[in-house]
Scaffold this motif. Structure first.
Motif, PDB file in Angstrom:
ATOM      1  N   MET A 167       0.839  -1.197   0.000  1.00 45.82           N
ATOM      2  CA  MET A 167       0.000   0.000   0.000  1.00 45.82           C
ATOM      3  C   MET A 167       0.880   1.256   0.000  1.00 45.82           C
ATOM      4  SD  MET A 167      -2.943   1.146   2.733  1.00 45.82           S
ATOM      5  CE  MET A 167      -1.806   1.009   4.100  1.00 45.82           C
ATOM      6  N   SER A 168       1.974   1.217   0.728  1.00 50.60           N
ATOM      7  CA  SER A 168       2.886   2.368   0.734  1.00 50.60           C
ATOM      8  C   SER A 168       3.462   2.600  -0.655  1.00 50.60           C
ATOM      9  CB  SER A 168       4.030   2.151   1.728  1.00 50.60           C
ATOM     10  OG  SER A 168       3.608   2.396   3.033  1.00 50.60           O
ATOM     11  N   GLY A 169       3.848   1.529  -1.314  1.00 57.86           N
ATOM     12  CA  GLY A 169       4.381   1.669  -2.668  1.00 57.86           C
ATOM     13  C   GLY A 169       3.372   2.274  -3.621  1.00 57.86           C
ATOM     14  N   ARG A 170       2.121   1.819  -3.524  1.00 61.31           N
ATOM     15  CA  ARG A 170       1.068   2.361  -4.402  1.00 61.31           C
ATOM     16  C   ARG A 170       0.787   3.829  -4.074  1.00 61.31           C
ATOM     17  NH1 ARG A 170      -0.923  -2.684  -3.263  1.00 61.31           N
ATOM     18  NH2 ARG A 170      -2.445  -1.877  -1.776  1.00 61.31           N
ATOM     19  N   THR A 171       0.793   4.165  -2.785  1.00 64.40           N
ATOM     20  CA  THR A 171       0.563   5.552  -2.378  1.00 64.40           C
ATOM     21  C   THR A 171       1.652   6.458  -2.929  1.00 64.40           C
ATOM     22  OG1 THR A 171      -0.583   4.880  -0.364  1.00 64.40           O
ATOM     23  CG2 THR A 171       0.325   7.110  -0.393  1.00 64.40           C
ATOM     24  N   LEU A 172       2.892   6.024  -2.788  1.00 64.75           N
ATOM     25  CA  LEU A 172       4.016   6.821  -3.288  1.00 64.75           C
ATOM     26  C   LEU A 172       3.940   6.972  -4.808  1.00 64.75           C
ATOM     27  CD1 LEU A 172       6.578   8.390  -2.826  1.00 64.75           C
ATOM     28  CD2 LEU A 172       7.841   6.233  -2.832  1.00 64.75           C
ATOM     29  N   GLU A 173       3.638   5.886  -5.494  1.00 62.47           N
ATOM     30  CA  GLU A 173       3.518   5.954  -6.958  1.00 62.47           C
ATOM     31  C   GLU A 173       2.398   6.911  -7.373  1.00 62.47           C
ATOM     32  OE1 GLU A 173       4.693   3.733  -9.738  1.00 62.47           O
ATOM     33  OE2 GLU A 173       6.101   2.519  -8.596  1.00 62.47           O
ATOM     34  N   SER A 174       1.290   6.913  -6.652  1.00 59.76           N
ATOM     35  CA  SER A 174       0.188   7.830  -6.969  1.00 59.76           C
ATOM     36  C   SER A 174       0.603   9.279  -6.761  1.00 59.76           C
ATOM     37  CB  SER A 174      -1.035   7.530  -6.097  1.00 59.76           C
ATOM     38  OG  SER A 174      -1.566   6.280  -6.419  1.00 59.76           O
ATOM     39  N   LEU A 175       1.296   9.545  -5.663  1.00 58.63           N
ATOM     40  CA  LEU A 175       1.775  10.909  -5.415  1.00 58.63           C
ATOM     41  C   LEU A 175       2.736  11.354  -6.515  1.00 58.63           C
ATOM     42  CD1 LEU A 175       2.388  10.762  -1.561  1.00 58.63           C
ATOM     43  CD2 LEU A 175       0.648  12.109  -2.750  1.00 58.63           C
ATOM     44  N   LEU A 176       3.650  10.462  -6.880  1.00 59.13           N
ATOM     45  CA  LEU A 176       4.620  10.806  -7.919  1.00 59.13           C
ATOM     46  C   LEU A 176       3.939  10.987  -9.274  1.00 59.13           C
ATOM     47  CD1 LEU A 176       7.598   8.507  -6.905  1.00 59.13           C
ATOM     48  CD2 LEU A 176       7.400  10.987  -6.594  1.00 59.13           C
ATOM     49  N   ALA A 177       2.909  10.196  -9.549  1.00 61.80           N
ATOM     50  CA  ALA A 177       2.169  10.356 -10.804  1.00 61.80           C
ATOM     51  C   ALA A 177       1.536  11.744 -10.866  1.00 61.80           C
ATOM     52  CB  ALA A 177       1.102   9.275 -10.943  1.00 61.80           C
ATOM     53  N   GLY A 178       1.016  12.207  -9.719  1.00 60.56           N
ATOM     54  CA  GLY A 178       0.445  13.552  -9.674  1.00 60.56           C
ATOM     55  C   GLY A 178       1.487  14.620  -9.955  1.00 60.56           C
ATOM     56  N   PHE A 179       2.676  14.447  -9.398  1.00 57.51           N
ATOM     57  CA  PHE A 179       3.749  15.408  -9.656  1.00 57.51           C
ATOM     58  C   PHE A 179       4.218  15.320 -11.110  1.00 57.51           C
ATOM     59  CE2 PHE A 179       4.286  15.426  -4.973  1.00 57.51           C
ATOM     60  CZ  PHE A 179       4.146  16.790  -4.792  1.00 57.51           C
ATOM     61  N   ASP A 180       4.322  14.103 -11.636  1.00 57.56           N
ATOM     62  CA  ASP A 180       4.694  13.949 -13.048  1.00 57.56           C
ATOM     63  C   ASP A 180       3.711  14.702 -13.940  1.00 57.56           C
ATOM     64  OD1 ASP A 180       7.073  12.430 -13.046  1.00 57.56           O
ATOM     65  OD2 ASP A 180       5.971  10.546 -12.852  1.00 57.56           O
ATOM     66  N   PHE A 181       2.428  14.567 -13.652  1.00 64.45           N
ATOM     67  CA  PHE A 181       1.388  15.221 -14.441  1.00 64.45           C
ATOM     68  C   PHE A 181       1.528  16.742 -14.350  1.00 64.45           C
ATOM     69  CE2 PHE A 181      -3.012  16.887 -14.811  1.00 64.45           C
ATOM     70  CZ  PHE A 181      -3.272  16.501 -16.120  1.00 64.45           C
ATOM     71  N   ALA A 182       1.717  17.254 -13.138  1.00 66.65           N
ATOM     72  CA  ALA A 182       1.828  18.701 -12.948  1.00 66.65           C
ATOM     73  C   ALA A 182       3.096  19.255 -13.591  1.00 66.65           C
ATOM     74  CB  ALA A 182       1.798  19.038 -11.464  1.00 66.65           C
TER      75      ALA A 182
END
Length: 177
Positions: free
Chosen positions: A81-96
């Motif tokens: 779950m931590s890995g998925r959470t981190l990946e989601s946060l990073l995906a948001g930053f990648d998008f921005a």
């Protein structure tokens, strides 16, 4: 960087504690109490409207506290779950960072993975290849320090993305920091 000075200090303390417990350090620290207190604070904060900055600070704290929770009660599901959470946060930053440009994904195509997500995946693979030697022996504090140092380059790239997204000056540009 995103939080108030006291929040940043607390996050740094949690990060240090997480690295330390991985080598058997801090036996006197009430890890269960830290996890419980954080989980209770999440329940209390649910009604509060969070800003985007507060959300990211809370998610960072969650990732750090979850490290302690998994240390106390090894649970692959919670660790994943931590890995998925981190990946989601990073995906948001990648998008921005990419200028909030949408991309259409056709059926059967993989979802695009941005540069920060790719970096994290590479760092995780590198970390695990260094960490697992097949002996089952506890990793030494010296080895953890080496691994922790190896993460600095990735951390600096993540920090720069956060600064871009939230318009924060770097420490070099902000003399009051």
């Amino acid at each position: 960087m995103l939080g108030q000075d006291d929040e940043v200090q607390h996050l740094n303390e949690l990060l240090h504690l997480g690295w330390s417990v991985s080598t058997g350090g801090h036996p006197d620290t009430d890890l269960a109490g830290i996890v419980e207190e954080f989980e209770e604070s999440l329940d209390d904060d649910e009604a509060d409207e969070e800003s985007e900055t507060t959300f990211h600070v809370t998610q960072s704290a969650f990732l750090l506290v979850n490290t302690l929770a998994v240390h106390l009660n090894p649970d692959p599901t919670r660790a994943a779950m931590s890995g998925r959470t981190l990946e989601s946060l990073l995906a948001g930053f990648d998008f921005a960072v990419s200028g909030d440009k949408s991309r259409t994904v056709r059926p059967g195509e993989d979802s695009p993975t941005g540069p920060l997500q790719q970096l994290e995946q590479q760092e995780q693979a590198s970390f695990m290849s260094e960490f697992t030697d097949g002996t089952g022996a506890r990793i030494t504090p010296e080895r953890v320090a080496e691994l922790r140092s190896s993460c600095l380059s990735a951390r600096n790239r993540y920090e720069e993305a956060v600064r871009q997204v939230f318009g924060r000056p770097s420490e070099d540009e902000d003399p009051g920091r």
